[in-house]
Enzyme design. Structure first.
Site, PDB file in Angstrom:
ATOM      1  N   ASP A  67     -71.625   8.310  -9.335  1.00  0.00           N
ATOM      2  CA  ASP A  67     -72.745   8.726  -8.498  1.00  0.00           C
ATOM      3  C   ASP A  67     -73.945   9.179  -9.321  1.00  0.00           C
ATOM      4  OD1 ASP A  67     -71.431  10.992  -9.444  1.00  0.00           O
ATOM      5  OD2 ASP A  67     -70.759  11.664  -7.491  1.00  0.00           O
ATOM      6  N   HIS A 138     -64.346  16.557  -1.357  1.00  0.00           N
ATOM      7  CA  HIS A 138     -65.150  15.352  -1.587  1.00  0.00           C
ATOM      8  C   HIS A 138     -64.791  14.693  -2.919  1.00  0.00           C
ATOM      9  CE1 HIS A 138     -68.477  17.987  -3.521  1.00  0.00           C
ATOM     10  NE2 HIS A 138     -68.018  17.234  -4.476  1.00  0.00           N
ATOM     11  N   GLU A 143     -68.727  12.988   1.226  1.00  0.00           N
ATOM     12  CA  GLU A 143     -68.535  14.292   1.860  1.00  0.00           C
ATOM     13  C   GLU A 143     -67.678  14.144   3.123  1.00  0.00           C
ATOM     14  OE1 GLU A 143     -69.473  16.945   0.493  1.00  0.00           O
ATOM     15  OE2 GLU A 143     -71.444  16.797  -0.422  1.00  0.00           O
TER      16      GLU A 143
HETATM   17  C1  F6R Z   1     -69.437  14.066  -9.753  1.00  0.00           C
HETATM   18  C2  F6R Z   1     -68.459  13.957  -8.678  1.00  0.00           C
HETATM   19  C3  F6R Z   1     -68.113  15.128  -7.824  1.00  0.00           C
HETATM   20  C4  F6R Z   1     -67.394  16.220  -8.611  1.00  0.00           C
HETATM   21  C5  F6R Z   1     -67.043  17.394  -7.701  1.00  0.00           C
HETATM   22  C6  F6R Z   1     -66.411  18.531  -8.463  1.00  0.00           C
HETATM   23  O1  F6R Z   1     -69.616  12.816 -10.393  1.00  0.00           O
HETATM   24  O2  F6R Z   1     -67.959  12.909  -8.504  1.00  0.00           O
HETATM   25  O3  F6R Z   1     -67.290  14.673  -6.768  1.00  0.00           O
HETATM   26  O4  F6R Z   1     -66.240  15.694  -9.183  1.00  0.00           O
HETATM   27  O5  F6R Z   1     -68.199  17.860  -7.072  1.00  0.00           O
HETATM   28  O6  F6R Z   1     -67.353  19.073  -9.319  1.00  0.00           O
HETATM   29  P1  F6R Z   1     -66.973  20.153 -10.443  1.00  0.00           P
HETATM   30  O7  F6R Z   1     -66.153  19.428 -11.438  1.00  0.00           O
HETATM   31  O8  F6R Z   1     -68.297  20.600 -11.012  1.00  0.00           O
HETATM   32  O9  F6R Z   1     -66.229  21.222  -9.747  1.00  0.00           O
END
Ligand code: F6R
Length: 241
Positions: A67, A138, A143
């Site tokens: 993303d 997510h 989402e």
């Molecule tokens: C980012 C992504 C998101 C994150 C998720 C968890 O490329 O795919 O789905 O994996 O928001 O984020 P962290 O690791 O910062 O808790």
């Protein structure tokens, strides 16, 4: 589904890096699907260490990221392009033209999503897709919703994700409201999936994704239908299991 419980973030990072390096050794021209966020930072650090120690070669690898924020230029230090450069790409021998992310600067959302979906499809989808997980379950920026969206699409971020991500920005107002993301169908077409989770704030998501009904209200729950998923979660992330 293979669920590996580890002690902490460090152990999670070591295990995840071992699995990714094993993939590259087994298939040097692997397509790696990559994620951003806090969770994979330690994993990327370990991969860089393996490369620096002469134990890993990225010269034939290609990467596709999940993303990118819509509207952020590559140079922005909050773009996922920038994140990947800083945390992995510039430290290893991945060829410059071998890494791909959605282009956040393309204002034509429909065109950009179509372009990226075709690009990933033409590469044959990821051999191994690394995923983090949001507190609400997510994956990528898929989402909670009424339906699963299959292909790369443009999303409006939920307040929960804006709250979680604002720590990286000067203020909440600076957090982009939209992003381009692979769909759950794009993710599910990866041959193998590796999902990593650390910390008590992921415990709800881990429990409901892997030990609950499959529902678009918890997007990661779709992974229960994938034939080759490994979850590496630390003790805190497993605390509601
Ligand atoms: C980012 C992504 C998101 C994150 C998720 C968890 O490329 O795919 O789905 O994996 O928001 O984020 P962290 O690791 O910062 O808790």
């Amino acid at each position: 589904m293979n669920i590996i419980e580890v002690k902490n973030y460090e152990e999670m990072s070591v295990k995840a890096a071992e699995i990714i390096s094993g993939q590259i050794k087994e298939k040097p021209d692997s397509i790696l699907g990559l994620a951003t966020g806090s969770t994979p930072v330690g994993t990327y650090k370990k991969l860089v260490e393996m490369y620096q120690a002469g134990n890993l070669d990225f010269s034939k690898v290609r990467t596709v990221n999940l993303d990118e924020y819509r509207g952020l230029p590559k140079e922005s230090d909050q773009s996922y392009y920038y994140f990947m450069q800083e945390n992995l790409f510039k430290h290893v021998n991945l060829p410059k033209d071998a890494s791909f992310l959605p282009d956040g600067t393309n204002p034509d959302a429909a065109e950009e999503c179509k372009r990226y979906e075709h690009l990933v499809a033409d590469m044959g989808y990821a051999d191994l897709q690394l995923l983090g997980i949001g507190r609400n379950g997510h994956i990528g920026f898929n989402e909670p919703a009424d339906v699963f969206k299959a292909e790369t699409h443009c999303v409006r971020l939920t307040q929960s994700t804006i709250d979680a991500n604002k720590r990286f920005f000067a203020s909440e107002d600076d957090v982009p409201r939209e992003a381009y993301t692979m769909g759950v169908g794009t993710i599910m077409k990866a041959k193998k999936i590796l999902i990593i989770a650390s910390g008590g704030d992921k415990a709800w998501a881990v429990k409901n994704s892997f030990y609950g009904p499959i529902t678009p209200r918890v997007p990661a729950s779709i992974l229960q239908l994938h034939p080759n998923v490994t979850v590496i979660a630390d003790k805190d992330a497993m605390s509601e299991w």
